[in-house]
Design a protein around this motif. Structure first.
Motif, PDB file in Angstrom:
ATOM      1  N   GLU A  35       0.841  -1.205   0.000  1.00 39.45           N
ATOM      2  CA  GLU A  35       0.000   0.000   0.000  1.00 39.45           C
ATOM      3  C   GLU A  35       0.871   1.248   0.000  1.00 39.45           C
ATOM      4  O   GLU A  35       0.571   2.232  -0.677  1.00 39.45           O
ATOM      5  CB  GLU A  35      -0.934  -0.010   1.203  1.00 39.45           C
ATOM      6  N   ARG A  36       1.974   1.204   0.736  1.00 36.50           N
ATOM      7  CA  ARG A  36       2.901   2.337   0.757  1.00 36.50           C
ATOM      8  C   ARG A  36       3.583   2.499  -0.600  1.00 36.50           C
ATOM      9  O   ARG A  36       3.774   3.627  -1.072  1.00 36.50           O
ATOM     10  CB  ARG A  36       3.934   2.151   1.871  1.00 36.50           C
ATOM     11  N   ILE A  37       3.929   1.401  -1.262  1.00 35.93           N
ATOM     12  CA  ILE A  37       4.516   1.462  -2.606  1.00 35.93           C
ATOM     13  C   ILE A  37       3.560   2.192  -3.546  1.00 35.93           C
ATOM     14  O   ILE A  37       3.980   3.072  -4.312  1.00 35.93           O
ATOM     15  CB  ILE A  37       4.822   0.049  -3.144  1.00 35.93           C
ATOM     16  N   ASP A  38       2.272   1.846  -3.505  1.00 37.41           N
ATOM     17  CA  ASP A  38       1.280   2.515  -4.356  1.00 37.41           C
ATOM     18  C   ASP A  38       1.258   4.016  -4.101  1.00 37.41           C
ATOM     19  O   ASP A  38       1.197   4.827  -5.025  1.00 37.41           O
ATOM     20  CB  ASP A  38      -0.118   1.930  -4.129  1.00 37.41           C
ATOM     21  N   GLU A  39       1.319   4.388  -2.835  1.00 41.44           N
ATOM     22  CA  GLU A  39       1.324   5.806  -2.461  1.00 41.44           C
ATOM     23  C   GLU A  39       2.595   6.499  -2.971  1.00 41.44           C
ATOM     24  O   GLU A  39       2.536   7.600  -3.522  1.00 41.44           O
ATOM     25  CB  GLU A  39       1.242   5.898  -0.934  1.00 41.44           C
ATOM     26  N   MET A  40       3.719   5.844  -2.798  1.00 42.04           N
ATOM     27  CA  MET A  40       4.992   6.402  -3.272  1.00 42.04           C
ATOM     28  C   MET A  40       4.992   6.571  -4.791  1.00 42.04           C
ATOM     29  O   MET A  40       5.467   7.591  -5.303  1.00 42.04           O
ATOM     30  CB  MET A  40       6.157   5.502  -2.851  1.00 42.04           C
ATOM     31  N   LEU A  41       4.468   5.586  -5.513  1.00 42.93           N
ATOM     32  CA  LEU A  41       4.392   5.680  -6.973  1.00 42.93           C
ATOM     33  C   LEU A  41       3.559   6.881  -7.404  1.00 42.93           C
ATOM     34  O   LEU A  41       3.973   7.652  -8.272  1.00 42.93           O
ATOM     35  CB  LEU A  41       3.784   4.401  -7.559  1.00 42.93           C
ATOM     36  N   ALA A  42       2.411   7.048  -6.792  1.00 42.38           N
ATOM     37  CA  ALA A  42       1.529   8.163  -7.152  1.00 42.38           C
ATOM     38  C   ALA A  42       2.214   9.503  -6.911  1.00 42.38           C
ATOM     39  O   ALA A  42       2.186  10.392  -7.775  1.00 42.38           O
ATOM     40  CB  ALA A  42       0.223   8.073  -6.375  1.00 42.38           C
ATOM     41  N   HIS A  43       2.846   9.671  -5.761  1.00 37.20           N
ATOM     42  CA  HIS A  43       3.512  10.934  -5.443  1.00 37.20           C
ATOM     43  C   HIS A  43       4.719  11.178  -6.342  1.00 37.20           C
ATOM     44  O   HIS A  43       4.962  12.305  -6.775  1.00 37.20           O
ATOM     45  CB  HIS A  43       3.948  10.962  -3.977  1.00 37.20           C
ATOM     46  N   THR A  44       5.467  10.133  -6.624  1.00 36.88           N
ATOM     47  CA  THR A  44       6.653  10.264  -7.467  1.00 36.88           C
ATOM     48  C   THR A  44       6.268  10.657  -8.884  1.00 36.88           C
ATOM     49  O   THR A  44       6.885  11.559  -9.482  1.00 36.88           O
ATOM     50  CB  THR A  44       7.448   8.945  -7.463  1.00 36.88           C
TER      51      THR A  44
END
Length: 70
Positions: A35-44
């Motif tokens: 879930e954190r990876i998904d969040e990081m991808l979106a922000h990046t």
């Protein structure tokens, strides 16, 4: 514990890659890490689009590590 990270590479230079490590973790479960990876991808992606950066996310991982590093 699971640690989240992304791999990004410059589109014009094959060997110009770097790792982006999460600074919020570690996470108790792999699901929380994902879930954190998904969040990081979106922000990046938002950041790179905003600054018109020729960089692509080429990988990501949730790495399981036992114990505490010092």
């Amino acid at each position: 514990m699971f640690y989240a990270s992304l791999i990004g590479c410059h589109l014009m230079m094959k060997n110009a890659c770097f790792e982006m490590r999460d600074d919020r973790g570690p996470y108790e479960t792999e699901k929380q890490c994902e879930e954190r990876i998904d969040e990081m991808l979106a922000h990046t992606i938002k950041m790179w689009l905003k600054f018109n950066s020729p960089i692509a996310v080429t990988g990501w991982k949730c790495e399981k590590k036992d114990g505490i590093s010092t």
